[in-house]
Enzyme design. Structure first.
Site, PDB file in Angstrom:
ATOM      1  N   LYS A 132       0.965  -1.133  -0.190  1.00 25.80           N
ATOM      2  CA  LYS A 132       0.031   0.076  -0.241  1.00 25.80           C
ATOM      3  C   LYS A 132       0.962   1.054   0.062  1.00 25.80           C
ATOM      4  O   LYS A 132       2.332   1.051   0.404  1.00 25.80           O
ATOM      5  CB  LYS A 132      -0.233   0.104   1.035  1.00 25.80           C
ATOM      6  CG  LYS A 132      -0.226   0.082   2.487  1.00 25.80           C
ATOM      7  CD  LYS A 132       0.263   1.582   2.949  1.00 25.80           C
ATOM      8  CE  LYS A 132       0.836   1.507   4.497  1.00 25.80           C
ATOM      9  NZ  LYS A 132       2.027   2.619   4.226  1.00 25.80           N
ATOM     10  N   ASP A 189      -2.687  -1.737  10.031  1.00 21.32           N
ATOM     11  CA  ASP A 189      -2.023  -1.582   8.472  1.00 21.32           C
ATOM     12  C   ASP A 189      -3.044  -3.415   8.547  1.00 21.32           C
ATOM     13  O   ASP A 189      -3.479  -3.275   6.754  1.00 21.32           O
ATOM     14  CB  ASP A 189      -0.846  -1.870   8.271  1.00 21.32           C
ATOM     15  CG  ASP A 189      -0.689  -0.047   8.190  1.00 21.32           C
ATOM     16  OD1 ASP A 189      -1.590   0.837   8.633  1.00 21.32           O
ATOM     17  OD2 ASP A 189       0.606  -0.014   7.826  1.00 21.32           O
TER      18      ASP A 189
END
Ligand code: C5P
Length: 315
Positions: A11, A141
């Site tokens: 990401k 995350d």
């Protein structure tokens, strides 16, 4: 029993604002997270004995017991002991392609893939929410990495609100190979220099509330120009003074033809630039390689993707 191969995408943070610190030791955040095509590959193979084994050739990931992918398997074995006894253990082969210590959630996405893969191996039938709940225990995350796409992330990063998927955006990603940033260090340093106790939003004057609105609106309207202009990352305030080459890298990326915006991702030190075509991305990559001519600099061309963990083979 089946063997599963999964893709675990990295990401980038299009936006990262540190709102303050919390009593649990974490920081309250407002982030916009985006999955990208650069991905690790994991294969999960059932073992006849109750063993968890992690195979990885990466020279910096030799301590497999501390690897987040291994810890994800341990968590599943503890949570679902009956299934661990019934189906046996798992051998995880990790083909590491995402640079480590880069601010790209490489460890978190591997953990996310292991949760998804073991759910399939042991036929647990967990919902995405249940997987994300388990993932949040491994790292802030991990819940995003399970779902992927484009998302607003608040709380310590685990509270997700999906946003409109972005399309046709290409990324030039850059990182100095030998430079790794410890996320814990980055938070501690930010806290020492700029930290304030977390103040609930309504108690703040309007101008001091979360500033992600312009970026979120640009995403909703798929306005790439505004998106590029409203990228933001609070961690640049501590990483740039400590590592000026990262600031220079961002500045060089920013001025290349076609670049909509450039920013550091997460706690760094990787930096990304957004462009609207693959051809522009390759041109930027070539230019930056020539202008900086540093053998320690790695560059990738990739694009935004609308998904998190993907199952690529099941056989
Ligand atoms: O959640 P995770 O294990 O990925 O966090 C890595 C480090 O970043 C930890 O040291 C944690 O304290 C810090 N962190 C934080 N606030 C967050 C997320 C992570 O202080 N919202």
């Amino acid at each position: 029993m089946h063997t599963y191969s999964l893709l675990a995408p990295a990401k980038i943070n299009l936006y990262l604002e540190i709102l303050g610190y919390r009593e649990d030791g974490y920081h309250e955040l407002a982030m916009v997270m985006q999955s990208i095509g650069l991905a690790d590959r994991l294969t999960l193979r059932p073992l006849p004995t109750q063993t968890i084994r992690l195979l990885c050739h990466h020279p910096e990931l030799t301590d497999t017991a501390n690897n987040l992918a291994y810890r994800a398997a341990q968590l599943m074995a503890t949570e679902f002991q009956d299934m661990f006894s019934k189906y046996g253990g798992v051998e995880i082969t990790l083909d590491k392609r995402i640079p480590i210590g880069a601010g790209l959630a490489g460890g978190s996405t591997d953990a996310a893939a292991v949760l998804v893969g073991i759910d399939l191996l042991w036929r647990l039938g967990l919902t995405r929410e249940e997987l994300q709940h388990l993932g949040a225990r491994l790292g802030s995350d991990v819940p995003f990495c399970i779902a992927g796409g484009t998302s607003l992330a608040t709380g310590r990063g685990e509270v997700l609100s999906p946003l409109t998927d972005l399309a046709d955006l290409w990324i030039v990603l850059a990182k100095y190979r030998s430079l790794h940033i410890d996320t814990g260090w980055a938070y501690r340093t930010y806290r020492q220099q700029f930290g304030q106790p977390y103040v609930p939003q309504p108690a703040r004057p309007a101008g001091e509330r979360v500033r992600s609105g312009a970026l979120v609106s640009a995403i909703a309207h798929r306005d790439h120009r505004q998106l590029g202009l409203n990228l933001s990352n609070d961690f640049e305030r501590v990483i740039f003074p400590a590592h000026p080459q990262v600031q220079q890298l961002r500045e060089v990326l920013q001025v290349q033809p076609g670049v909509l915006g450039a920013m550091m991702s997460g706690s760094g030190p990787s930096v990304f630039a957004l462009v609207e075509s693959q051809a522009e991305a390759i041109a930027v990559q070539t230019q930056v390689r020539e202008q900086l001519a540093d053998p320690d600099l790695d560059l990738w061309v990739t694009q935004v993707i609308p998904t998190g963990i993907q199952i690529i083979t099941d056989g």
